[in-house]
Design a protein around this motif. Sequence first.
Motif, PDB file in Angstrom:
ATOM      1  N   PRO A  36       0.821  -1.217   0.000  1.00 47.52           N
ATOM      2  CA  PRO A  36       0.000   0.000   0.000  1.00 47.52           C
ATOM      3  C   PRO A  36       0.854   1.265   0.000  1.00 47.52           C
TER       4      PRO A  36
ATOM      5  N   VAL B 252      -1.902   8.353   8.197  1.00 47.20           N
ATOM      6  CA  VAL B 252      -2.585   7.273   8.900  1.00 47.20           C
ATOM      7  C   VAL B 252      -3.214   7.871  10.147  1.00 47.20           C
ATOM      8  N   ASN B 253      -4.543   7.923  10.162  1.00 50.33           N
ATOM      9  CA  ASN B 253      -5.264   8.556  11.266  1.00 50.33           C
ATOM     10  C   ASN B 253      -4.736   9.983  11.455  1.00 50.33           C
TER      11      ASN B 253
ATOM     12  N   ASN C 274      -4.685  -2.399   9.954  1.00 49.64           N
ATOM     13  CA  ASN C 274      -6.074  -2.240  10.373  1.00 49.64           C
ATOM     14  C   ASN C 274      -6.536  -0.786  10.322  1.00 49.64           C
ATOM     15  N   SER C 275      -5.699   0.091   9.806  1.00 52.55           N
ATOM     16  CA  SER C 275      -6.044   1.510   9.701  1.00 52.55           C
ATOM     17  C   SER C 275      -6.225   1.901   8.237  1.00 52.55           C
ATOM     18  N   THR C 276      -6.901   3.043   8.063  1.00 48.49           N
ATOM     19  CA  THR C 276      -7.050   3.595   6.715  1.00 48.49           C
ATOM     20  C   THR C 276      -5.791   4.373   6.365  1.00 48.49           C
ATOM     21  N   ILE C 277      -5.149   3.969   5.279  1.00 45.47           N
ATOM     22  CA  ILE C 277      -3.884   4.571   4.867  1.00 45.47           C
ATOM     23  C   ILE C 277      -4.139   5.468   3.662  1.00 45.47           C
ATOM     24  N   ASP C 278      -3.802   6.727   3.807  1.00 45.12           N
ATOM     25  CA  ASP C 278      -3.917   7.682   2.705  1.00 45.12           C
ATOM     26  C   ASP C 278      -2.507   7.896   2.145  1.00 45.12           C
TER      27      ASP C 278
END
Length: 596
Positions: free
Chosen positions: A422, A431-432, A465-469
Amino acid sequence: MSFSLTRLPTGPMLWLLASLCAAGGLASWPAPAGAAEQKPLQPVDTSSPQATLRGFMDFMNESYAMGAGLMQGYLASTELYLEPDQVRTVYGSLGRLASAERAMDLSGLPPAMVRESSRRLAIQLKEVLDRIELPPIESVPDAKAMAAAEFKRWTIPDTEIQIARVESGDRTGEYLFAPDTLKRLPDFYAKVKDLPYKDGASVGWYDLSSISPTGVAMALRRIVPPRWVLDTPGWTRATILDQPLWRWFSFAAVIGLGLSFVLLCFRISRYLAGREGSTGPWAALLRPASLVFVTPVAAFILAEVLRISGTVYEAVTLSLWTVFFLALTWGVWVAGGAIAESVIVLEKLRESSIDSQLIRLVLRLVTTVVAIAILVVGADRIGLPAYSVLAGLGVGGLAVALAAQQTLANLLGSLIIMFEKPFGVGHWIKVNDLEGVVEDVGFRSTRIRTFYDSLVTVPSSQLVNSTIDNLELREHREVKTVLNLTYDTPAEKIEGFAAGIRQLLAARPDVRKDNIQVAFNDFGPYSLNIWLKFLLKAPTRLDELARRQEILLDILRLAEVREVSFAFPTQTLHVETLPEPARPPEPLNSQGNSAK
């Protein structure tokens, strides 16, 4: 007691060759072509206790007779070295001895000890049988009798020496001297060694094979005359822990030379690793390689040439083979790392890139599997059952897994990151609430350098487990802002200014044409607001800042040409009426009343 050849009794002296055969050093050279021996491949018959006992005694007696005849001729001659025909006789004697060893069930011995132990046990068994009363061979159960017998085993009367049928394995159905009998043979021999020999016995066989330097004599037979080696001083044959002194001296010399070679390789490895431009992992491979080379060579010399025996042999041999397999495992591990680093250098990959980490991980997994296989094979060779080792590894692995669940979760998270990719090292991600540039992706965590220059380590399990931008993978970067014009700007100028901005952006090749947004969209508290939004093509953050500056400066120049002024935050206060000023108080007279 002296064991000099010139002082040995005639019978033992004639059997010196048999002890030479048992020395094992002979096995390291191929047998000369055309060795004179009748039926060299004839096996021992093990179809019944009678056949096994008869076959063992016949083969051992033949081996003894061949050796005695050769030694008689050699000692009677004036020759220093053995003649080729004598060497052929040596191999014939050795072949008969090996055939006799087939009458014993050696499944209870560690594979690493079978070669030397089988010869020693065969000679000990012959020595025991030569001193006890054996029943007539016709009275020993044959195949027909054993077929009708309830128990498929037979014990020599008045002894615990047993011949039993093998119930499993490659030799199922054969009658062999039982493993428990072989295990107790040293004790049996110790009890009967002072008893007189029976007629036709192999006199002095075991003493000569265990005390005389016969293995050394045969190993050096092309260089040093065997009679010189065998005629050692009597004091060198005094025993400590059942080993003569000459063997202890030789043992110390072999171990000393082996350790010196290993230490030399360790020093060379450190020297090569410290040189500029050298490949450290390949240099480190020299260390385990030295142990892999030295340990089997030392084990062979000690067992086959010096003929270490008894508990000393067992302890030394098993220790050396244990070191060998551990060193081989170490070598495979080091080689896997060296191969991984070589591939990374060859492919010109970044040291900390995800591809580099993936190569290292794959090689580590491969070397782990190979290392486990080596340990299982090694454990089997030194006498530990493979299933026990696998069961132990399974239980140990379960215990480790339960104790390190979070660590395993992080490892799996790292695997997911490495395979799905990713983001990569050097990417700008968010991330967050964390934003920064990825510096390293490891097997447990990922390190991110923030824009205020701190280094944040994020566990891989939390990361997946996190949303990665991934801001680095944007093809176009969004630019949006609000242009605040003063309230006294005429409508015509606002329209012209907005149209000029659209033309300016459309003319640039790095601005996406289908998403240019320029419009007067709001009355602000202190300004007339023009909304500006577009997508800018820029490979890096620095390119984005530079091109954004160019566009904004062009907009300022356009504002000057169009005579458009930008507003700054102001606030106007409007007051409708002012309050009346307060009147001064009236003066009072003497009575306290107003003078008016």
